[in-house]
Each structure stands twice: as structure tokens, then as C-alpha cells.
Design a protein around this motif. Structure first.
Motif, PDB file in Angstrom:
ATOM      1  N   LEU A  83      29.136  89.299  27.106  1.00 26.80           N
ATOM      2  CA  LEU A  83      30.531  88.963  27.417  1.00 26.80           C
ATOM      3  C   LEU A  83      30.944  89.476  28.791  1.00 26.80           C
ATOM      4  N   ALA A  84      30.340  90.572  29.243  1.00 29.09           N
ATOM      5  CA  ALA A  84      30.608  91.045  30.599  1.00 29.09           C
ATOM      6  C   ALA A  84      30.085  90.031  31.618  1.00 29.09           C
ATOM      7  N   PHE A  85      28.928  89.433  31.326  1.00 28.56           N
ATOM      8  CA  PHE A  85      28.375  88.392  32.191  1.00 28.56           C
ATOM      9  C   PHE A  85      29.316  87.188  32.227  1.00 28.56           C
ATOM     10  N   VAL A  86      29.762  86.759  31.060  1.00 29.45           N
ATOM     11  CA  VAL A  86      30.677  85.618  30.982  1.00 29.45           C
ATOM     12  C   VAL A  86      31.963  85.922  31.744  1.00 29.45           C
ATOM     13  N   ASP A  87      32.485  87.122  31.569  1.00 26.52           N
ATOM     14  CA  ASP A  87      33.721  87.517  32.231  1.00 26.52           C
ATOM     15  C   ASP A  87      33.546  87.511  33.748  1.00 26.52           C
ATOM     16  N   GLU A  88      32.408  88.027  34.217  1.00 28.57           N
ATOM     17  CA  GLU A  88      32.152  88.097  35.655  1.00 28.57           C
ATOM     18  C   GLU A  88      32.062  86.708  36.270  1.00 28.57           C
ATOM     19  N   SER A 142      37.818  91.203  24.734  1.00 26.87           N
ATOM     20  CA  SER A 142      36.380  91.060  24.532  1.00 26.87           C
ATOM     21  C   SER A 142      35.855  91.939  23.400  1.00 26.87           C
ATOM     22  N   GLY A 143      36.434  93.116  23.206  1.00 26.09           N
ATOM     23  CA  GLY A 143      35.998  93.984  22.127  1.00 26.09           C
ATOM     24  C   GLY A 143      36.240  93.367  20.760  1.00 26.09           C
ATOM     25  N   GLU A 144      37.381  92.711  20.608  1.00 24.42           N
ATOM     26  CA  GLU A 144      37.675  92.034  19.343  1.00 24.42           C
ATOM     27  C   GLU A 144      36.752  90.829  19.135  1.00 24.42           C
TER      28      GLU A 144
END
Length: 262
Positions: free
Chosen positions: A122-127, A202-204
Motif C-alpha cells: 500500500l505504501a507503493f500504491v500510495d507513492e 491505509s491501516g484500516e
């Protein structure tokens, strides 16, 4: 020409040369001596950043050259196939990074491992934000069989990593299908998450996707002996206060209302 005193004035002194201080970044447009691999990586990085924010068809070679502080001929020197070749190289770079998101030491509760994997994913997607679909999904005018194969390779590699976490030497068809279905669900949820303005947090979303994995594995275990063995082994090491315990406490009351079906 002489002055009233009969002498010729000396020409003005040349301005002293400007010397850049040690460690200063080169001026834009100045030539920087880089190795072939370093220059290629720089161009791919610039392209990847542009493709991550805009659809590939909206990015020109001039855009990439400008972003990399290079010239268009230099881009063609490293990528004679033009934008298509550069796009595929950028996609390959993104795919390699994305595949690494699923690599995780196989120790500790399964839910913890899945959570760490999803945090990186999700960090990749967010970036990469709105360009995620342009980078890893179909629909681009520069899509080819090669780009499709790269994307499919990411999905298969992710599924193989998850199967390794299930500690099954020879996973059967149902277990493989279950894992690949979950990978597809994660990808779809990520795209919807972007479309919904990255809500929920993202945590949820991560916790929800872990719940999905457990629920999908349980559903598969109800009709597949191999999946049943996998889920029993996985649940045996899950802490009561962990995410799977919390999920069970939420689900059991709901299922209890369906006791008349038993």
C-alpha cells in the motif's frame, strides 16, 4: 582612438571565471559524466516518476529528457525503441519493486507477515498515486503483450510468495486459486482505494484485507482438506489479541445468528 591626453585607454579587464564551490550540483544542462548503467537508471527513474503521475500516453520523450536533465537524443541513445521501450523498462523497474513488497521472512503469525507485506504494498500504491493503474493495469495505448506479461509476472510472483508462507510443498488447485483470487482482490481494492481518495486510511484497509484472506482461506478449508490443514496450523500460532482473534470475535456473533441453519 586617443583621448585628450593622447593615450589609448586599456581594454576592460576580463571578469574572473566563476568556479563552482566544491560539492555544488552541476548547472542545469551541464554535462555530467555518468556510467552507462547510472545514466540508464537515471532516465528510467525520471520516466517512472512521470508515468506514476500521468498516463503513459500523456508523457513524451521530451518530458523524460527534461525531468532527467538530459537531451532527447541522449534518451534515444539509451532507448532507441523510443517511448515504448522506455515505458517497458520503467514498468519492469516498478514490477521489480512491487515484487519485493511480497518478500517477507517466514516466521511468526501469518497475520503479522501479511500485514507487513500489505503495508509495503500500500505504501507503493500510495507513492505512485493515480498512476498506479497506468503502470500496472491495462488500458494504456502503449500496452503490449510484453507489458501485459510483466504485470502478470508480478501477480504470479506475489501468489508464489504467499503460498510459501502457507508452508505447503505442493499446493493443490483450490489453494492456488484461493491465493490468486486474494491477490486479485488486493489489486482491485488498491485501485478503488485510490479512486475513493485513499479512504479508509491505509491501516484500516490493510486489516480489512487480512480479514479477507482469513475468510477466504476458511471458506476454501470448508471443502478442501489441504486448506483445512493449512488454516488449522496457521490459527494455532495466532495470538488471541492479534488481528485474527479480533476478526473471530467480530464474526462469531454474526454467525451465531445463523444457528438455525445447522
Amino acid at each position: 582612438m586617443t583621448t585628450g591626453s593622447g593615450t589609448t585607454p586599456a581594454p576592460p579587464a576580463a571578469a574572473p571565471a566563476q568556479v563552482a564551490p566544491p560539492g555544488a550540483a552541476p548547472r542545469r544542462g551541464a554535462y555530467r559524466r555518468l556510467s552507462v548503467e547510472a545514466r540508464r537508471a537515471e532516465l528510467i527513474g525520471a520516466a517512472l516518476d512521470l508515468f506514476a503521475r500521468r498516463a503513459p500516453e500523456d508523457v513524451s520523450l521530451d518530458d523524460v529528457a527534461s525531468a532527467a536533465d538530459a537531451s532527447r537524443p541522449l534518451v534515444y541513445r539509451y532507448f532507441p525503441g523510443g517511448k515504448q521501450q522506455l515505458y517497458e523498462a520503467a514498468l519492469r523497474s516498478a514490477a521489480d519493486e512491487l515484487e519485493q513488497c511480497f518478500e517477507e521472512p517466514r516466521s511468526g503469525p501469518l497475520s503479522t507477515r501479511l500485514s507487513r507485506v500489505l503495508d509495503r504494498y500500500l505504501a507503493f500504491v500510495d507513492e505512485h498515486d493515480a498512476g498506479f493503474s497506468a503502470l500496472l493495469q491495462s488500458g494504456s495505448v502503449v500496452e503490449t503483450s510484453r507489458t501485459t506479461a510483466i504485470v502478470d509476472e508480478v501477480r504470479r510472483a506475489a501468489a508464489e510468495q504467499i503460498l510459501l508462507h502457507l508452508a505447503v510443498k505442493e499446493p493443490g488447485a483450490r489453494l492456488r486459486m484461493m491465493v490468486r483470487t486474494w491477490i486479485t482482490a488486493v489489486e482491485a481494492a488498491s485501485l478503488i482505494w485510490l479512486d475513493e481518495g485513499k479512504q479508509p486510511p491505509s491501516g484500516e484497509l490493510r486489516d480489512w484485507l487480512v480479514d479477507h484472506f482469513v475468510a477466504l482461506l476458511a471458506a476454501t478449508a470448508s471443502s478442501d482438506p489441504q486448506a483445512a490443514r493449512v488454516i488449522r496450523a496457521a490459527l494455532a500460532v495466532e495470538p488471541a489479541q492479534g488481528p485474527v482473534g479480533a476478526f473471530a470475535r467480530r464474526v462469531v456473533p454474526v454467525l451465531g445468528e445463523a444457528s438455525h441453519l445447522l
